[in-house]
Design a protein around this motif. Structure first.
Motif, PDB file in Angstrom:
ATOM      1  N   VAL A  11       0.841  -1.199   0.000  1.00  0.00           N
ATOM      2  CA  VAL A  11       0.000   0.000   0.000  1.00  0.00           C
ATOM      3  C   VAL A  11       0.876   1.249   0.000  1.00  0.00           C
ATOM      4  N   ALA A  12       1.945   1.233   0.819  1.00  0.00           N
ATOM      5  CA  ALA A  12       2.850   2.387   0.872  1.00  0.00           C
ATOM      6  C   ALA A  12       3.507   2.636  -0.480  1.00  0.00           C
ATOM      7  N   ARG A  13       3.917   1.557  -1.157  1.00  0.00           N
ATOM      8  CA  ARG A  13       4.517   1.711  -2.497  1.00  0.00           C
ATOM      9  C   ARG A  13       3.499   2.277  -3.490  1.00  0.00           C
ATOM     10  N   SER A  14       2.249   1.822  -3.382  1.00  0.00           N
ATOM     11  CA  SER A  14       1.215   2.315  -4.299  1.00  0.00           C
ATOM     12  C   SER A  14       0.910   3.795  -4.060  1.00  0.00           C
ATOM     13  N   GLU A  15       1.217   4.266  -2.848  1.00  0.00           N
ATOM     14  CA  GLU A  15       1.012   5.682  -2.524  1.00  0.00           C
ATOM     15  C   GLU A  15       2.242   6.523  -2.827  1.00  0.00           C
ATOM     16  N   GLY A  16       3.265   5.889  -3.437  1.00  0.00           N
ATOM     17  CA  GLY A  16       4.455   6.637  -3.851  1.00  0.00           C
ATOM     18  C   GLY A  16       5.548   6.742  -2.815  1.00  0.00           C
TER      19      GLY A  16
END
Length: 200
Positions: A187-192
């Motif tokens: 999720v953190a990666r998907s949020e940049g």
């Protein structure tokens, strides 16, 4: 006789094998797709995994999991404090897998042949029961009654798997905690956010 222990041993190995496949293949693949190094991630959350294994409780390991994901994986507190508590309640991969295998095992022991539709019902109710399962030791065993009742299997069958359930509970709780941490990082990666990438 010994045949009962032999079949119980096969059941134990099948559940353990499924958990290992999820641990070694599925979760690393999801991390790779998100651009995260699985080995580094596993090493970063090791304290939480050890706590989960020794306590068999997702809730007991949750504070340490949050700490590891924030301080060692560099996930923002905002994402970690939202995703991980939800995951500790809803994301019970190991529990769902175990309940499916246990229901099929109990059906085979009693000589009850489940149709494809009934097996689908077992899978669906296992997923739903795992979501509603508490993050405490042996909670999946309590929810097993829902899965068995959904396809008309005898509840007495739960007594057969009690002998090995505590050991399996340690493994499936570890998998549940690892799945939660992977979810937070993805999720953190998907949020940049730049977390646990290959360059680190």
């Amino acid at each position: 006789g010994f045949e009962a222990f032999k079949s119980l041993g096969y059941y134990f190995l099948v559940v353990l094998g499924g958990l290992i496949i999820h641990f070694v293949v599925v979760l690393p693949l999801l991390l790779l797709l998100a651009g995260v190094n699985p080995l580094r991630h596993y090493a970063a959350v090791m304290p939480a995994l050890i706590t989960a294994f020794s306590t068999s409780s997702s809730m007991a390991a949750l504070p340490l999991n949050i700490d590891c994901v924030i301080t060692r994986c560099d996930v923002s507190p905002k994402i970690a404090s939202f995703v991980l508590p939800i995951g500790a309640t809803v994301n019970m991969n190991g529990t769902a897998l175990y309940e499916c295998v246990a229901a099929i095992f109990i059906a085979q022991v009693y000589g009850i042949e489940l149709t494809w539709l009934q097996q689908g019902v077992v899978v669906l109710t296992s997923l739903l029961a795992a979501i509603g399962s508490a993050g405490i030791p042996m909670a999946g065993l309590v929810m097993m009654s829902i899965v068995l009742q959904s396809v008309g299997l005898p509840l007495e069958g739960i007594g057969m798997i009690l002998a090995v359930d505590r050991i399996l509970d340690m493994f499936r709780t570890t998998l549940n905690i690892l799945g939660d941490s992977c979810g937070a990082v993805i999720v953190a990666r998907s949020e940049g956010e730049k977390v646990g990438g290959f360059g680190r």
